[in-house]
Design a protein around this motif. Structure first.
Motif, PDB file in Angstrom:
ATOM      1  N   ARG A  19       6.073  -1.946  -9.858  1.00  0.00           N
ATOM      2  CA  ARG A  19       6.656  -3.288  -9.909  1.00  0.00           C
ATOM      3  C   ARG A  19       7.319  -3.558  -8.571  1.00  0.00           C
ATOM      4  O   ARG A  19       8.027  -2.711  -8.038  1.00  0.00           O
ATOM      5  CB  ARG A  19       7.703  -3.408 -11.015  1.00  0.00           C
ATOM      6  CG  ARG A  19       7.113  -3.590 -12.366  1.00  0.00           C
ATOM      7  CD  ARG A  19       8.137  -4.135 -13.339  1.00  0.00           C
ATOM      8  NE  ARG A  19       7.503  -4.378 -14.607  1.00  0.00           N
ATOM      9  CZ  ARG A  19       7.951  -3.901 -15.751  1.00  0.00           C
ATOM     10  NH1 ARG A  19       9.045  -3.183 -15.792  1.00  0.00           N
ATOM     11  NH2 ARG A  19       7.309  -4.162 -16.858  1.00  0.00           N
ATOM     12  N   VAL A  20       7.096  -4.746  -8.054  1.00  0.00           N
ATOM     13  CA  VAL A  20       7.723  -5.185  -6.814  1.00  0.00           C
ATOM     14  C   VAL A  20       8.192  -6.619  -7.002  1.00  0.00           C
ATOM     15  O   VAL A  20       7.807  -7.295  -7.960  1.00  0.00           O
ATOM     16  CB  VAL A  20       6.750  -5.106  -5.609  1.00  0.00           C
ATOM     17  CG1 VAL A  20       6.285  -3.678  -5.373  1.00  0.00           C
ATOM     18  CG2 VAL A  20       5.548  -6.018  -5.801  1.00  0.00           C
ATOM     19  N   ASP A  21       9.040  -7.070  -6.085  1.00  0.00           N
ATOM     20  CA  ASP A  21       9.387  -8.489  -6.100  1.00  0.00           C
ATOM     21  C   ASP A  21       9.246  -9.028  -4.689  1.00  0.00           C
ATOM     22  O   ASP A  21       9.232  -8.283  -3.719  1.00  0.00           O
ATOM     23  CB  ASP A  21      10.798  -8.720  -6.658  1.00  0.00           C
ATOM     24  CG  ASP A  21      11.882  -8.126  -5.797  1.00  0.00           C
ATOM     25  OD1 ASP A  21      12.205  -8.740  -4.760  1.00  0.00           O
ATOM     26  OD2 ASP A  21      12.413  -7.062  -6.150  1.00  0.00           O
TER      27      ASP A  21
ATOM     28  N   GLY B 255       0.820  -1.207   0.000  1.00  0.00           N
ATOM     29  CA  GLY B 255       0.000   0.000   0.000  1.00  0.00           C
ATOM     30  C   GLY B 255       0.852   1.254   0.000  1.00  0.00           C
ATOM     31  O   GLY B 255       0.541   2.225  -0.681  1.00  0.00           O
ATOM     32  N   ASP B 256       1.928   1.245   0.778  1.00  0.00           N
ATOM     33  CA  ASP B 256       2.832   2.393   0.813  1.00  0.00           C
ATOM     34  C   ASP B 256       3.504   2.590  -0.541  1.00  0.00           C
ATOM     35  O   ASP B 256       3.615   3.714  -1.027  1.00  0.00           O
ATOM     36  CB  ASP B 256       3.911   2.202   1.880  1.00  0.00           C
ATOM     37  CG  ASP B 256       3.346   2.257   3.291  1.00  0.00           C
ATOM     38  OD1 ASP B 256       2.244   2.798   3.486  1.00  0.00           O
ATOM     39  OD2 ASP B 256       4.030   1.768   4.202  1.00  0.00           O
ATOM     40  N   ALA B 257       3.952   1.506  -1.148  1.00  0.00           N
ATOM     41  CA  ALA B 257       4.603   1.595  -2.454  1.00  0.00           C
ATOM     42  C   ALA B 257       3.627   2.123  -3.497  1.00  0.00           C
ATOM     43  O   ALA B 257       3.978   2.960  -4.330  1.00  0.00           O
ATOM     44  CB  ALA B 257       5.143   0.231  -2.878  1.00  0.00           C
TER      45      ALA B 257
ATOM     46  N   LEU C 179      -1.931  -6.985  -7.530  1.00  0.00           N
ATOM     47  CA  LEU C 179      -0.753  -7.136  -8.372  1.00  0.00           C
ATOM     48  C   LEU C 179      -0.888  -8.384  -9.240  1.00  0.00           C
ATOM     49  O   LEU C 179      -1.585  -9.336  -8.880  1.00  0.00           O
ATOM     50  CB  LEU C 179       0.502  -7.251  -7.505  1.00  0.00           C
ATOM     51  CG  LEU C 179       0.855  -5.969  -6.751  1.00  0.00           C
ATOM     52  CD1 LEU C 179       1.589  -6.281  -5.475  1.00  0.00           C
ATOM     53  CD2 LEU C 179       1.675  -5.064  -7.638  1.00  0.00           C
ATOM     54  N   THR C 180      -0.198  -8.384 -10.368  1.00  0.00           N
ATOM     55  CA  THR C 180      -0.192  -9.511 -11.289  1.00  0.00           C
ATOM     56  C   THR C 180       1.219 -10.078 -11.351  1.00  0.00           C
ATOM     57  O   THR C 180       2.178  -9.338 -11.605  1.00  0.00           O
ATOM     58  CB  THR C 180      -0.628  -9.070 -12.699  1.00  0.00           C
ATOM     59  OG1 THR C 180      -1.940  -8.523 -12.615  1.00  0.00           O
ATOM     60  CG2 THR C 180      -0.622 -10.224 -13.678  1.00  0.00           C
TER      61      THR C 180
END
Length: 64
Positions: free
Chosen positions: A18-20, A3-5, A38-39
């Motif tokens: 994009r995250v990992d 949520g912060d990102a 997210l996907t």
């Protein structure tokens, strides 16, 4: 954390987040990220100094 990102990305006018994350075990963390919108895109593996493999997953969410 996601949520912060997402908030920071939206505030900066970015069209894509994009995250990992860790993708090992039962992939519970990947599933949680998917439930947050997210996907999953690209899986990857990092070889640790011990020689063990650390499975990861890239996820993304279009914001615009």
């Amino acid at each position: 954390m996601h949520g912060d990102a997402r908030c920071l990305a939206v505030l900066r006018g970015l069209p894509l987040l994009r995250v990992d994350c860790y993708a090992g075990g039962d992939r519970a963390l990947v599933g949680w990220c998917e439930r947050q919108g997210l996907t999953a895109t690209t899986p990857f593996t990092v070889t640790l100094p011990s020689g063990d493999a650390w499975p990861g997953q890239v996820l993304e969410q279009h914001l615009a």
